[in-house]
Scaffold this motif. Structure first.
Motif, short mmCIF file in Angstrom:
data_model
loop_
_atom_site.label_atom_id
_atom_site.label_comp_id
_atom_site.label_asym_id
_atom_site.label_seq_id
_atom_site.Cartn_x
_atom_site.Cartn_y
_atom_site.Cartn_z
N LYS A 1 -11.55 5.05 0.39
CA LYS A 1 -11.61 4.36 1.68
C LYS A 1 -11.09 2.94 1.60
O LYS A 1 -10.43 2.45 2.53
N ALA A 2 -11.37 2.28 0.48
CA ALA A 2 -10.87 0.91 0.30
C ALA A 2 -9.35 0.93 0.20
O ALA A 2 -8.66 0.06 0.76
N PHE A 3 -8.82 1.92 -0.51
CA PHE A 3 -7.37 2.06 -0.62
C PHE A 3 -6.74 2.32 0.74
O PHE A 3 -5.74 1.69 1.11
N GLU A 4 -7.32 3.22 1.50
CA GLU A 4 -6.79 3.56 2.81
C GLU A 4 -6.81 2.34 3.74
O GLU A 4 -5.88 2.13 4.53
N LYS A 5 -7.86 1.55 3.65
CA LYS A 5 -7.97 0.34 4.49
C LYS A 5 -6.83 -0.62 4.17
O LYS A 5 -6.23 -1.21 5.07
N GLU A 6 -6.52 -0.78 2.89
CA GLU A 6 -5.42 -1.67 2.49
C GLU A 6 -4.07 -1.10 2.94
O GLU A 6 -3.19 -1.86 3.38
N VAL A 7 -3.89 0.21 2.83
CA VAL A 7 -2.65 0.83 3.27
C VAL A 7 -2.47 0.64 4.78
O VAL A 7 -1.38 0.32 5.25
N ASP A 8 -3.55 0.81 5.52
CA ASP A 8 -3.49 0.59 6.97
C ASP A 8 -3.07 -0.85 7.28
O ASP A 8 -2.28 -1.10 8.21
N GLN A 9 -3.58 -1.80 6.50
CA GLN A 9 -3.24 -3.20 6.71
C GLN A 9 -1.77 -3.46 6.37
O GLN A 9 -1.09 -4.23 7.06
N ILE A 10 -1.29 -2.82 5.31
CA ILE A 10 0.13 -2.95 4.94
C ILE A 10 1.01 -2.56 6.12
O ILE A 10 1.92 -3.31 6.51
N PHE A 11 0.75 -1.40 6.70
CA PHE A 11 1.64 -0.91 7.76
C PHE A 11 1.39 -1.61 9.09
O PHE A 11 2.31 -1.71 9.92
N LYS A 12 0.22 -2.13 9.30
CA LYS A 12 -0.02 -2.97 10.47
C LYS A 12 0.83 -4.23 10.37
O LYS A 12 1.46 -4.66 11.35
N ASN A 13 0.87 -4.82 9.17
CA ASN A 13 1.68 -6.02 8.95
C ASN A 13 3.17 -5.71 9.09
O ASN A 13 3.93 -6.49 9.69
N LEU A 14 3.60 -4.58 8.55
CA LEU A 14 5.01 -4.21 8.64
C LEU A 14 5.42 -3.93 10.09
O LEU A 14 6.52 -4.29 10.51
N GLU A 15 4.53 -3.31 10.84
CA GLU A 15 4.81 -3.04 12.24
C GLU A 15 4.93 -4.34 13.03
O GLU A 15 5.79 -4.48 13.91
N MET A 16 4.07 -5.31 12.72
CA MET A 16 4.13 -6.60 13.40
C MET A 16 5.44 -7.31 13.09
O MET A 16 6.07 -7.90 13.98
#
Length: 306
Positions: free
Chosen positions: A278-293
């Motif tokens: 879950k911690a890994f998934e949270k970081e991955v979600d943040q990566i792609f949120k940043n890339l999308e921005m």
């Protein structure tokens, strides 16, 4: 091996001052890698922080220049579909999550992702059969050569699903194969008669279908990447030959195999470090949120400049 021994001998022969200078050089490379990672993802993910600092520069360089680069022979979507297919077959829960997010970010649809995963499953199935049946490699290569020669003469690249018959038993499947390839391959004769019709129908409509959501060339390259890391000598040979037949060039083939290696590399490290999923998934979600921005910001600037 000689080069590695020479490096080790050289390292052992360095004076303390020289050894410290070499270590400082390595850390400068690590600092530069961490800087680039932050610039790209917005932060340094835990799994990259945990990777040995001595090697992070090279590991990041490969990820940056192959997987993340927009100037490779393979486009971003194809690379991430390859990553997803390989991760699904390993299987690596971390990598599946990452590459599914990456594939979506790169424009892949749910149908395309499901298709890539299904091709991975098919490759694993046939690999299991080839080895279990102890197929002669010489005979196998001969059959693949004859199949491609026949298809070249027909000037087709795949069989449209709408034009093929549905085989209901083994004899019908073999008859349909003769229409497709000009003969019944020897390697197929070892297959269970109970399962042959279904296996052939699946292969034909999944991997040889010109109406598929992905190009035949892409399907071949996905299968090649999966077979390379199984590894399956039979599948590697056939997938490479069919990829060439469907128009893949040397760079595309090399990049597909290299992508398989990258996924296997990070799968090994992630599973060994055992970061909570879950911690890994949270970081991955943040990566792609940043890339999308970042992508949205860039698109807005382009609109403003017009």
């Amino acid at each position: 091996m000689k080069s590695l021994l020479m490096i080790l001998v050289l390292a052992l022969s360095l004076s303390p001052r020289e050894s410290q200078a070499a270590q400082d050089f390595v850390m400068v490379g690590a600092d530069q890698a961490y800087y680039e990672i932050r610039e790209t993802f917005g932060f340094v993910p835990t799994f990259l922080k945990q990777f040995p600092a001595e090697a992070i520069s090279g590991a990041w360089q490969e990820m940056r220049d192959l997987e993340l680069s927009p100037t490779t022979s393979l486009n971003q979507k194809t690379k991430e579909l390859i990553g997803l297919a390989v991760a699904s077959q390993i299987p690596c829960q971390y990598c599946v999550y990452f590459h599914k997010r990456a594939a979506k970010f790169s424009g892949a649809t749910e149908k395309e992702m499901n298709y890539a995963i299904a091709v991975a499953a098919s490759t694993r199935k046939w690999s299991t059969y080839f080895y279990g049946a102890q197929i002669s490699m010489e005979s196998f290569k001969s059959d693949i050569g004859k199949m491609i020669h026949f298809m070249k003469n027909k000037s087709v690249s795949g069989i449209p699903e709408s034009s093929g018959i549905v085989a209901y038993d083994a004899p019908e499947a073999m008859t349909d194969m003769r229409k497709a390839f000009g003969f019944t391959p020897d390697f197929i004769k070892f297959y269970s008669s109970r399962g042959l019709a279904g296996a052939w129908n699946e292969m034909k409509t999944l991997e040889m279908n010109t109406q598929a959501p992905l190009q035949n060339k892409v399907l071949d390259l996905i299968s090649l990447a999966v077979s390379s890391q199984i590894p399956c000598q039979y599948c590697i040979y056939s997938d490479t030959e069919f990829a060439k037949f469907d128009g893949a060039n040397k760079d595309e083939i090399q990049e597909s195999v290299a992508m398989a290696g990258i996924v296997r590399h990070w799968s090994t490290f992630l599973n060994g470090m055992q970061q909570p999923q879950k911690a890994f998934e949270k970081e991955v979600d943040q990566i792609f949120k940043n890339l999308e921005m970042k992508r949205d910001s860039l698109n807005n600037k382009r609109i403003t400049y017009r």
